[in-house]
Design an enzyme around this catalytic site. Structure first.
Site, PDB file in Angstrom:
ATOM      1  N   GLN A  98      -3.373   1.486   2.528  1.00  0.00           N
ATOM      2  CA  GLN A  98      -4.136   0.242   2.414  1.00  0.00           C
ATOM      3  C   GLN A  98      -3.202  -0.952   2.584  1.00  0.00           C
ATOM      4  OE1 GLN A  98      -5.560   1.683  -1.577  1.00  0.00           O
ATOM      5  NE2 GLN A  98      -7.524   0.972  -0.837  1.00  0.00           N
ATOM      6  N   HIS A 116      -6.126  -1.037   6.704  1.00  0.00           N
ATOM      7  CA  HIS A 116      -6.414  -2.479   6.740  1.00  0.00           C
ATOM      8  C   HIS A 116      -5.620  -3.212   7.813  1.00  0.00           C
ATOM      9  CE1 HIS A 116      -7.744  -2.026   2.274  1.00  0.00           C
ATOM     10  NE2 HIS A 116      -8.634  -1.564   3.127  1.00  0.00           N
ATOM     11  N   GLY A 215      -0.040   4.896  -5.863  1.00  0.00           N
ATOM     12  CA  GLY A 215       0.056   3.449  -6.085  1.00  0.00           C
ATOM     13  C   GLY A 215      -1.169   2.660  -5.686  1.00  0.00           C
ATOM     14  N   SER A 217      -5.082   1.372  -7.274  1.00  0.00           N
ATOM     15  CA  SER A 217      -6.066   1.371  -8.348  1.00  0.00           C
ATOM     16  C   SER A 217      -7.437   1.805  -7.821  1.00  0.00           C
ATOM     17  CB  SER A 217      -6.168  -0.026  -8.950  1.00  0.00           C
ATOM     18  OG  SER A 217      -6.591  -0.931  -7.954  1.00  0.00           O
ATOM     19  N   ASN A 241      -0.136   6.382 -10.496  1.00  0.00           N
ATOM     20  CA  ASN A 241      -0.414   4.956 -10.652  1.00  0.00           C
ATOM     21  C   ASN A 241      -0.094   4.542 -12.078  1.00  0.00           C
ATOM     22  OD1 ASN A 241      -1.458   2.661  -9.081  1.00  0.00           O
ATOM     23  ND2 ASN A 241      -2.998   2.524 -10.682  1.00  0.00           N
ATOM     24  N   GLY A 243      -1.217   2.038 -13.737  1.00  0.00           N
ATOM     25  CA  GLY A 243      -2.383   1.547 -14.468  1.00  0.00           C
ATOM     26  C   GLY A 243      -3.614   2.415 -14.236  1.00  0.00           C
ATOM     27  N   CYS A 259       5.897   4.927  -8.468  1.00  0.00           N
ATOM     28  CA  CYS A 259       5.761   5.856  -7.335  1.00  0.00           C
ATOM     29  C   CYS A 259       7.099   6.447  -6.908  1.00  0.00           C
ATOM     30  CB  CYS A 259       5.116   5.136  -6.151  1.00  0.00           C
ATOM     31  SG  CYS A 259       3.536   4.405  -6.553  1.00  0.00           S
TER      32      CYS A 259
END
Ligand SMILES: [Zn+2]
Length: 287
Positions: A98, A116, A215, A217, A241, A243, A259
């Site tokens: 991403q 992206h 890495g 969310s 990750n 979080g 990571c």
């Protein structure tokens, strides 16, 4: 936790990898969200705003001109290198990212889909003429000498924090062929990922026996949809990750480490060459 991850990677032959901002933070590129998955910073530019408003493009290109100067100097870190090594060992069906920083390719990964897009090139929205980002930077500074003297902290996606600067005098270069609006070849918020690109990712997922999220969310649907598809196909999913992720309840394994640490540990155990290096070192240990 990293030994469970090593077992997960060792137990699967063909892994589909999805990476997000967390894989590049050790390269000095900030991420968007805090540990709870909330926005840390200013919201990124929306597609409609960019296309419809000249003042939005003036702000975007000013901030992005400054951000790019640091962004283009970022170097791959150990997480990118570990994934490139897993690809060399023929363990991955594809690395889907991403991120728009090109760091997977610079680490040596070849089978990469930039979901992206990439900040490396800029295209005309009217006629499709494409130029290198370096050329856009050059045109920007030639028309706006003051840009050369600005500096600001780097923000996610090559953006910069420049909230108090008045960009209303900034001269934004148009397409050299038709005068149209130039846009970096990245997918902005509110814009769709091209269908062919998504299909390429689904094909790679269909050939995988496991999915590894690195890495991310997964708050953005463009990445989350692959987790959903993996779950529907009964493909086990692991995630590294720090979080919370949007898919926590769908995961077979969740590793709360950075990571680089997590993937380094995996590579040191499953890479036959890493083993050989360790062996050689043992052989020469003085008695
Ligand atoms: Zn054009």
């Amino acid at each position: 936790m990293s030994s469970l991850l090593t077992e997960f990677v060792a137990a699967h032959e063909r892994i589909f990898v999805l990476t997000g901002a967390g894989v590049s933070t050790a390269s000095g590129i900030p991420d968007y969200r805090d540990d709870s998955g909330n926005w840390k910073h200013q919201q990124p530019m929306e597609y409609r705003e960019f296309v419809e408003r000249h003042d939005a493009r003036q702000r975007y290109w000013t901030r992005s001109f400054i951000g790019w100067q640091r962004f283009r100097h970022a170097r791959p870190n150990q997480a990118h290198q570990a994934l490139a090594r897993l690809e060399q060992l023929n363990r991955l069906t594809r690395t889907v990212t991403q991120n728009v920083d090109g760091l997977h390719q610079r680490a040596g990964s070849r089978q990469v889909t930039e979901l992206h897009g990439s900040l490396d090139s800029v295209a005309c929205l009217d006629c499709g003429t494409t130029i290198e980002r370096a050329s856009m930077q050059q045109q920007l500074v030639e028309r706006n000498r003051l840009l050369a003297d600005l500096s600001a902290q780097l923000a996610p996606d090559g953006d910069a924090y420049l909230n108090d600067f008045d960009a209303s005098e900034i001269n934004v270069p148009g397409c050299t062929s038709c005068g149209g609006i130039m846009k970096p070849q990245v997918v902005f918020f509110g814009e769709n990922v091209p269908a062919a690109r998504v299909e390429q990712c689904f094909n790679a997922l269909a050939n995988a026996d496991a999915m590894l999220v690195v890495g991310s969310s997964l708050m953005v649907y463009s990445g989350f949809r692959f987790v959903r598809a993996a779950q529907r196909a009964d493909i086990p999913i692991a995630a590294i990750n720090l979080g919370k992720t949007r898919a926590d309840e769908l995961l077979t394994l969740k590793v709360r480490l950075d990571c680089a640490t997590a993937l380094n540990s995996v590579i040191s155990k499953i890479d036959p060459q890493a083993g050989l290096v360790a062996q050689t070192k043992c052989d020469v240990v003085p008695r």
